[in-house]
Design a protein around this motif. Structure first.
Motif, PDB file in Angstrom:
ATOM      1  N   SER A   1       3.578 -13.122   0.578  1.00 54.22           N
ATOM      2  CA  SER A   1       2.467 -12.266   0.156  1.00 54.22           C
ATOM      3  C   SER A   1       1.796 -11.756   1.417  1.00 54.22           C
ATOM      4  N   ASP A   2       1.124 -10.609   1.298  1.00 54.74           N
ATOM      5  CA  ASP A   2       0.504  -9.985   2.474  1.00 54.74           C
ATOM      6  C   ASP A   2      -0.789 -10.706   2.823  1.00 54.74           C
ATOM      7  N   LEU A   3      -0.645 -11.963   3.233  1.00 58.77           N
ATOM      8  CA  LEU A   3      -1.815 -12.786   3.539  1.00 58.77           C
ATOM      9  C   LEU A   3      -2.663 -12.158   4.644  1.00 58.77           C
ATOM     10  N   LEU A   4      -2.019 -11.389   5.505  1.00 55.18           N
ATOM     11  CA  LEU A   4      -2.743 -10.692   6.582  1.00 55.18           C
ATOM     12  C   LEU A   4      -3.945  -9.929   6.028  1.00 55.18           C
ATOM     13  N   PHE A   5      -3.781  -9.317   4.848  1.00 56.60           N
ATOM     14  CA  PHE A   5      -4.853  -8.496   4.271  1.00 56.60           C
ATOM     15  C   PHE A   5      -6.062  -9.362   3.892  1.00 56.60           C
ATOM     16  N   TRP A   6      -5.786 -10.552   3.373  1.00 53.41           N
ATOM     17  CA  TRP A   6      -6.863 -11.482   2.999  1.00 53.41           C
ATOM     18  C   TRP A   6      -7.584 -11.973   4.254  1.00 53.41           C
TER      19      TRP A   6
ATOM     20  N   SER B   1       1.881  -2.648  -0.941  1.00 52.13           N
ATOM     21  CA  SER B   1       1.294  -3.729  -0.131  1.00 52.13           C
ATOM     22  C   SER B   1       0.301  -4.458  -1.023  1.00 52.13           C
ATOM     23  N   ASP B   2       0.040  -5.725  -0.692  1.00 59.14           N
ATOM     24  CA  ASP B   2      -0.858  -6.534  -1.523  1.00 59.14           C
ATOM     25  C   ASP B   2      -2.312  -6.175  -1.242  1.00 59.14           C
TER      26      ASP B   2
ATOM     27  N   GLY C   1      -8.825   1.939  11.421  1.00 58.02           N
ATOM     28  CA  GLY C   1      -8.325   3.194  10.860  1.00 58.02           C
ATOM     29  C   GLY C   1      -6.847   3.161  10.524  1.00 58.02           C
ATOM     30  N   GLY C   2      -6.224   1.979  10.569  1.00 57.82           N
ATOM     31  CA  GLY C   2      -4.796   1.867  10.238  1.00 57.82           C
ATOM     32  C   GLY C   2      -4.582   1.821   8.727  1.00 57.82           C
ATOM     33  N   MET C   3      -3.577   2.535   8.259  1.00 56.50           N
ATOM     34  CA  MET C   3      -3.325   2.650   6.813  1.00 56.50           C
ATOM     35  C   MET C   3      -2.896   1.304   6.216  1.00 56.50           C
ATOM     36  N   LEU C   4      -3.576   0.882   5.160  1.00 58.47           N
ATOM     37  CA  LEU C   4      -3.206  -0.345   4.437  1.00 58.47           C
ATOM     38  C   LEU C   4      -2.495  -0.034   3.125  1.00 58.47           C
ATOM     39  N   ASN C   5      -2.706   1.190   2.641  1.00 58.53           N
ATOM     40  CA  ASN C   5      -2.132   1.593   1.359  1.00 58.53           C
ATOM     41  C   ASN C   5      -2.552   3.046   1.146  1.00 58.53           C
ATOM     42  N   ASP C   6      -1.846   3.764   0.257  1.00 53.71           N
ATOM     43  CA  ASP C   6      -2.279   5.128  -0.079  1.00 53.71           C
ATOM     44  C   ASP C   6      -2.235   5.309  -1.593  1.00 53.71           C
ATOM     45  N   PRO C   7      -3.141   4.629  -2.283  1.00 59.15           N
ATOM     46  CA  PRO C   7      -3.101   4.621  -3.745  1.00 59.15           C
ATOM     47  C   PRO C   7      -3.782   5.839  -4.377  1.00 59.15           C
ATOM     48  N   VAL C   8      -3.711   5.885  -5.693  1.00 62.09           N
ATOM     49  CA  VAL C   8      -4.504   6.811  -6.490  1.00 62.09           C
ATOM     50  C   VAL C   8      -5.585   5.981  -7.183  1.00 62.09           C
ATOM     51  N   ALA C   9      -6.838   6.398  -7.012  1.00 57.23           N
ATOM     52  CA  ALA C   9      -7.940   5.704  -7.688  1.00 57.23           C
ATOM     53  C   ALA C   9      -8.284   6.443  -8.970  1.00 57.23           C
ATOM     54  N   LEU C  10      -8.516   5.693 -10.041  1.00 65.26           N
ATOM     55  CA  LEU C  10      -8.974   6.261 -11.311  1.00 65.26           C
ATOM     56  C   LEU C  10     -10.392   5.752 -11.566  1.00 65.26           C
ATOM     57  N   LYS C  11     -11.289   6.680 -11.784  1.00 63.73           N
ATOM     58  CA  LYS C  11     -12.646   6.267 -12.123  1.00 63.73           C
ATOM     59  C   LYS C  11     -12.766   6.192 -13.633  1.00 63.73           C
ATOM     60  N   LEU C  12     -12.825   4.979 -14.170  1.00 67.67           N
ATOM     61  CA  LEU C  12     -12.901   4.811 -15.618  1.00 67.67           C
ATOM     62  C   LEU C  12     -14.340   4.972 -16.084  1.00 67.67           C
ATOM     63  N   ALA C  13     -15.261   4.451 -15.260  1.00 70.26           N
ATOM     64  CA  ALA C  13     -16.696   4.544 -15.548  1.00 70.26           C
ATOM     65  C   ALA C  13     -17.398   4.316 -14.212  1.00 70.26           C
TER      66      ALA C  13
ATOM     67  N   TYR D   1       9.285  -3.594  -4.783  1.00 71.61           N
ATOM     68  CA  TYR D   1       8.035  -2.885  -4.488  1.00 71.61           C
ATOM     69  C   TYR D   1       6.929  -3.676  -5.161  1.00 71.61           C
ATOM     70  N   ASN D   2       5.965  -4.109  -4.375  1.00 65.50           N
ATOM     71  CA  ASN D   2       4.908  -4.973  -4.912  1.00 65.50           C
ATOM     72  C   ASN D   2       5.482  -6.162  -5.684  1.00 65.50           C
ATOM     73  N   HIS D   3       6.505  -6.801  -5.080  1.00 68.53           N
ATOM     74  CA  HIS D   3       7.108  -8.012  -5.652  1.00 68.53           C
ATOM     75  C   HIS D   3       7.712  -7.749  -7.032  1.00 68.53           C
ATOM     76  N   MET D   4       8.170  -6.533  -7.256  1.00 65.14           N
ATOM     77  CA  MET D   4       8.638  -6.126  -8.584  1.00 65.14           C
ATOM     78  C   MET D   4       9.840  -5.190  -8.431  1.00 65.14           C
ATOM     79  N   LEU D   5      10.651  -5.105  -9.479  1.00 68.17           N
ATOM     80  CA  LEU D   5      11.834  -4.249  -9.446  1.00 68.17           C
ATOM     81  C   LEU D   5      11.456  -2.787  -9.657  1.00 68.17           C
ATOM     82  N   LEU D   6      11.932  -1.922  -8.775  1.00 64.79           N
ATOM     83  CA  LEU D   6      11.764  -0.474  -8.926  1.00 64.79           C
ATOM     84  C   LEU D   6      13.150   0.165  -8.884  1.00 64.79           C
ATOM     85  N   PRO D   7      13.575   0.817  -9.979  1.00 67.47           N
ATOM     86  CA  PRO D   7      14.890   1.468  -9.970  1.00 67.47           C
ATOM     87  C   PRO D   7      14.929   2.581  -8.915  1.00 67.47           C
TER      88      PRO D   7
END
Lengths: 366, 366
Positions: free
Chosen positions: A124-129, B124-125, B101-113, B30-36
């Protein structure tokens, strides 16, 4: 089984060239990196591991380096294990938990100096924690992943092989201790440790460029020892009760559920994250725990949790399983509720191929 | 290519059963999961994606849910993008950076409320970073991974297919907006988004048990549309300049190097981690940047960074590459130093199969 698609995101290691030349037949992905899982066959690899010596590419055990005035404080924040008595040159197996006591990783920490530590991580990416905590607490510490890649030498002939390459002084290294040894002008930590019960060493190879020269040196020195490329062996690690983070335990589980309560000194590990939650767990005890399970009959590969069943109720799950040639049964690891965790309890497991009989054991095979 | 060893640690998704039945030929993790990664062939999948409609198991885009009084504050801490104008129902592409300033992830954020967000993550975790910050700052917020698994419907006929299952109201969803739609009694977020340039939707499937029923409903409804199982397509995503975290950018890179400077409002995104470092970067500009690269000749799969060379000096690296049937060249993504990043610059790339000629482009193909 599907093939794994090549991409830079699944990192090669300093030893992948050697692993490929040795005829690797399967990989898993671990810390965004390739980890070999089989060379000849899991059973053939198993017999060889127990009788000779193997060199394992375990570069996936990435290091997190903590360095600076607050390094020791941060290290103690990370784990409920009491680190006050730990000396430079020691390795400690340290459960790492979040604020609720849920397992985030189960690494081995190396104390290089009072103000310098390595954390040799599971998947797991423990570095992030660690970075998040250091930032949130404004700690005076550098946290980074150095270019250090462990290479394990495991098996009954491991000491002989490592001594031939690093000198006879390695024979004096005690279990879960490390010393500094020279290879080709680079000083490397060599620890008596590893993810098998066959004995051996882990060499913390400093510098990608030193990877293949060391790999070749070990194979050259070990020809008469029948040294082969190997990898953590599914059968052997289950027999020995070596847990796998992500398989046998996740963020859902406390260390006490994983049978790691003896590494939690929550009374004395002042300042550790999750202390409040773990004090409660320690007081009441877990309601489920890791057990060794013997399973009868044929089994498919365990690629998902298999429910454990007693009287039509779910009483746990199996998360690792393999057929043991030595013990003539399927050996398995699972989480079992306290109602059914006593030695000798007979329950059943629901596999994708049908129900199988299970005997619960309190101790692993080795 | 080696096979991927089955284990519980490499998680199956709510749709894996459907993916297997559709004849998946390759996976990545990808994220500890199978991605075809491929069904018929990457090229056949590519042509079909551009002409019809595909259903993609992108459950690997795990969600991080932030909920509570400090959720919005935490979300703004995480990204240099200014979130003040964001309304519930909007999706924002948000670079996430560490204190340097180093990239940790480049997600999409959804504002639910106002007090509830999802972060739909790349590989990445990120959960560990978010939890670490929330804990360190003692924020009043719950941070967790809910049982939500995105299923993408991509391709020119995607709107028609999604409308048949969720109703014509989905046609009114604008790009990077989402609405709530019922499937079998469960309300699900449906967004006009996805990791292709062919148009389409991402359905945030709430509840593992709803995965296969929705999968079947989409295939049943789309028979005459030639709906097929698909996955993010290597060729198409490179043509379109869709970056892949871990491939084309890592923690080594700033958003500005990745061409994501337009998502960084460092002057106004008060409180974001990494602001000091990014203010400096924004002022001086990056010294290297992502570019579209056309590469001549035959290429092996890009499974490691390939050095870009000009006059015997390293001037960058290629991290993704594939042969484009439409553009009759190898399309590639790389990081190029400012000395060589202008449109039309001729350089070379050192692949495992030898040197190849490269033309630098300032814009991607689509």
């Amino acid at each position: 089984m599907a093939v794994i698609a090549p991409s830079r995101r699944i990192r090669r290691t300093p030893f992948t060239e050697g692993v490929e030349a040795a005829g690797v037949k399967g990989y898993t992905v671990y810390n965004h990196m390739l980890l070999p899982t089989v060379f000849e066959s899991i059973e053939a690899d198993y017999h060889h591991l127990k009788s000779a010596v193997q060199v394992w590419d375990v570069a996936v055990e990435r290091q997190i380096e903590l360095r600076g005035p607050d390094a020791a404080r941060l290290m103690q924040m990370l784990t409920p294990r009491d680190l006050r008595g730990m000396m430079p040159g020691q390795c400690y197996y340290v459960p790492i938990v979040d604020e609720t006591g849920g397992m985030l990783n189960d690494p081995v920490a190396l104390k290089l100096a009072e103000d310098r530590w390595w954390i040799s991580i599971a998947d797991s990416d423990l570095l992030f924690w660690v970075k998040g905590l250091a930032y949130g607490y404004r700690l005076d510490v550098l946290v980074d992943e150095p270019d250090v890649s462990p290479l394990a030498v495991q098996g009954p002939l491991a000491e002989e092989l490592v001594a031939r390459v690093f000198g006879d002084a390695v024979r004096a290294i005690k279990f879960f201790r490390f010393g500094w040894f020279d290879f080709d002008g680079t000083s490397m930590a060599v620890a008596r440790s590893g993810y098998s019960k066959q004995g051996g060493f882990e060499i913390y190879v400093d510098g990608t460029q030193n990877g293949m020269p060391l790999w070749h040196a070990l194979f050259e020195a070990g020809k008469d020892l029948d040294v082969r490329a190997g990898c953590p062996n599914l059968i052997e690690r289950i027999e020995g009760g070596l847990l796998s983070y992500g398989n046998d335990m996740t963020r859902e589980n406390t260390p006490h559920e994983c049978g790691l309560g003896r590494f939690c000194s929550t009374q004395t590990a002042i300042g550790c994250v999750g202390r409040d939650a773990l004090l409660r767990v320690a007081k009441e005890g877990p309601t489920q725990q890791i057990r060794a399970l013997a399973i009868a009959g044929d089994l498919p590969p365990c690629d998902r949790p298999w429910p454990l069943i007693a009287k039509n109720k779910r009483v746990g799950q199996v998360t690792s399983a393999a057929l043991s040639p030595q013990f003539k049964t399927n050996v398995a690891i699972g989480m079992v509720k306290m109602t059914h965790w006593d030695e000798g309890t007979q329950i059943a497991v629901q596999t994708p191929d049908g129900m199988r009989d299970v005997t619960v054991h309190e101790n692993f095979w080795i």
